[in-house]
Design a protein around this motif. Structure first.
Motif, PDB file in Angstrom:
ATOM      1  N   LEU A  34       0.846  -1.184   0.000  1.00  0.00           N
ATOM      2  CA  LEU A  34       0.000   0.000   0.000  1.00  0.00           C
ATOM      3  C   LEU A  34       0.886   1.241   0.000  1.00  0.00           C
ATOM      4  CD1 LEU A  34      -2.989   1.013   0.241  1.00  0.00           C
ATOM      5  CD2 LEU A  34      -2.600   1.102   2.720  1.00  0.00           C
ATOM      6  N   ILE A  35       0.774   2.073  -1.039  1.00  0.00           N
ATOM      7  CA  ILE A  35       1.659   3.236  -1.156  1.00  0.00           C
ATOM      8  C   ILE A  35       0.904   4.556  -1.045  1.00  0.00           C
ATOM      9  CG2 ILE A  35       3.349   1.974  -2.543  1.00  0.00           C
ATOM     10  CD1 ILE A  35       2.260   3.485  -5.016  1.00  0.00           C
ATOM     11  N   TYR A  36      -0.429   4.492  -0.973  1.00  0.00           N
ATOM     12  CA  TYR A  36      -1.231   5.711  -0.887  1.00  0.00           C
ATOM     13  C   TYR A  36      -2.534   5.366  -0.196  1.00  0.00           C
ATOM     14  CZ  TYR A  36      -3.590  10.003  -2.549  1.00  0.00           C
ATOM     15  OH  TYR A  36      -4.255  11.201  -2.638  1.00  0.00           O
TER      16      TYR A  36
ATOM     17  N   THR B 132      -2.371   0.410  -4.284  1.00  0.00           N
ATOM     18  CA  THR B 132      -1.436  -0.668  -3.970  1.00  0.00           C
ATOM     19  C   THR B 132      -0.534  -0.911  -5.167  1.00  0.00           C
ATOM     20  OG1 THR B 132      -3.082  -1.716  -2.534  1.00  0.00           O
ATOM     21  CG2 THR B 132      -1.231  -3.085  -3.274  1.00  0.00           C
ATOM     22  N   ALA B 133       0.773  -0.943  -4.919  1.00  0.00           N
ATOM     23  CA  ALA B 133       1.751  -1.279  -5.963  1.00  0.00           C
ATOM     24  C   ALA B 133       2.106  -2.755  -5.829  1.00  0.00           C
ATOM     25  CB  ALA B 133       3.007  -0.423  -5.816  1.00  0.00           C
ATOM     26  N   PHE B 134       2.179  -3.448  -6.959  1.00  0.00           N
ATOM     27  CA  PHE B 134       2.546  -4.867  -6.932  1.00  0.00           C
ATOM     28  C   PHE B 134       3.542  -5.137  -8.058  1.00  0.00           C
ATOM     29  CE2 PHE B 134      -1.284  -4.280  -9.428  1.00  0.00           C
ATOM     30  CZ  PHE B 134      -1.016  -4.959 -10.603  1.00  0.00           C
TER      31      PHE B 134
ATOM     32  N   PHE C 141      -0.461  -1.161 -10.646  1.00  0.00           N
ATOM     33  CA  PHE C 141      -1.180  -0.475  -9.574  1.00  0.00           C
ATOM     34  C   PHE C 141      -2.627  -0.949  -9.504  1.00  0.00           C
ATOM     35  CE2 PHE C 141       1.896   2.871 -10.947  1.00  0.00           C
ATOM     36  CZ  PHE C 141       2.632   2.949  -9.765  1.00  0.00           C
ATOM     37  N   ARG C 142      -3.099  -1.091  -8.278  1.00  0.00           N
ATOM     38  CA  ARG C 142      -4.534  -1.293  -8.039  1.00  0.00           C
ATOM     39  C   ARG C 142      -5.040  -0.090  -7.249  1.00  0.00           C
ATOM     40  NH1 ARG C 142      -8.366  -6.239  -6.707  1.00  0.00           N
ATOM     41  NH2 ARG C 142     -10.083  -5.101  -5.721  1.00  0.00           N
TER      42      ARG C 142
END
Length: 316
Positions: A160-162, A170-172, A185-186
């Motif tokens: 989770l980045i934001y 969420t960055a994956f 990104f999601r």
């Protein structure tokens, strides 16, 4: 599923000058292309508008020009997120950053936040040095705000980045060959979600993060079998996703709608010859579109697809 209308619904459902309430969760494909120069497909860029927030994911060639077609100033962009540091995903960033401080283009008076993989902070520092003469001269003339010319850069890792105002990003990690790290990104908001694949080959981590998404925005690549330099083309195809592979992803994920962006065509193949939808449909029976620059999606219980100067609604 789509309303039961032929695939010529684009022309049938054309509407103009209709005022409507702005969507709380809207996605616009500013650029759907790749490094190849095209006036039809600008560099890969996606605008996500949630409430009053304007977030940009990757900033390819011509992003500011596309924003201008939407009557959005570059100075209005709140934050920028980069999937990876390939040039075609970030060459438009200096334009977005520097144009945004100009008085007639938004006159940004706050730091521009930039989030990207490892190396982003270093890149931002070098950009500020590279344009320091321009920035200092404009500050001295009093034409720009000093803070608006600064970049607040972060290197993120998977997770989770934001998390602000009900928006979670969420960055994956995805697999783009030797380009590491590379992320997708999601974005989740009020029970709805979209996913941006970034540049990737068929990827299990992407599939895990794509569960229950409303809109899946995925890259795609196709090549001519008779192309010259087959080794180079094989290498490029090996780090991207074919329509058949994307079909397998969509089949497993079952998004409400899938749309192609970052469209890579190699060896002289045309979009008609590539037959992206036809090849995808051999694997996946759900709804898939080939993205166009300035195509937008209003996300809710229904997804409304807006083509440039056209509006198409579909009930999901």
């Amino acid at each position: 599923m789509f309303n039961k209308i032929s695939m010529d619904w684009r022309m049938i459902l054309m509407t103009t000058n209709i005022k409507k309430q702005a969507s709380k969760f809207k996605v616009t494909l500013l650029g759907t292309g790749c490094p190849v120069v095209s006036l039809d497909r600008f560099g890969n860029t996606t605008l996500v508008e949630i409430g009053e927030k304007k977030l940009v994911f990757d900033v390819g060639r011509g992003a500011v020009l596309r924003l201008s077609q939407l009557d959005i100033f570059p100075g209005e962009i709140d934050e920028v997120f980069l999937t990876h540091l390939h040039s075609d995903h970030l060459v438009g960033f200096p334009d977005l950053w520097l144009s945004g401080v100009i008085p007639t283009l938004g006159k940004r008076a706050k730091l521009l936040k930039l989030r990207g993989p490892e190396g982003t902070k270093q890149m931002a520092s070098h950009l500020e040095k590279a344009f320091s003469k321009d920035i200092n001269a404009r500050i001295a003339h009093g034409t720009i705000h000093p803070r608006g010319a600064q970049i607040e850069a972060y290197d993120y890792e998977e997770g989770l980045i934001y998390d602000e105002e009900g928006i979670k990003i969420t960055a994956f990690l995805v697999d783009h060959g030797t380009i590491k790290p590379c992320y997708g990104f999601r974005i989740d908001y009020e029970g709805h979600s979209i996913l941006i694949s970034g540049d990737t080959k068929y990827n299990e981590n992407l599939i895990r993060h794509s569960r229950n998404v409303d809109l899946l925005i995925h890259e795609v690549a196709a090549a001519s079998l008779d192309a010259a330099n087959p080794e180079t083309i094989r290498h490029i195809m090996d780090i991207h996703t074919t329509p058949e592979q994307a079909g397998e992803i969509f089949k497993r994920v079952k998004p409400k709608l899938a749309v192609y962006t970052h469209i890579v065509l190699l060896g002289g193949i045309t979009e008609e010859e590539a037959d992206l939808i036809g090849r995808t449909k051999e694997i996946y029976s759900g709804d898939v579109l080939v993205g166009e620059d300035l195509m937008s999606f209003e996300i809710g219980d229904e997804i409304k697809v807006n083509y440039p100067k056209k509006v198409v609604s579909m009930t999901i």
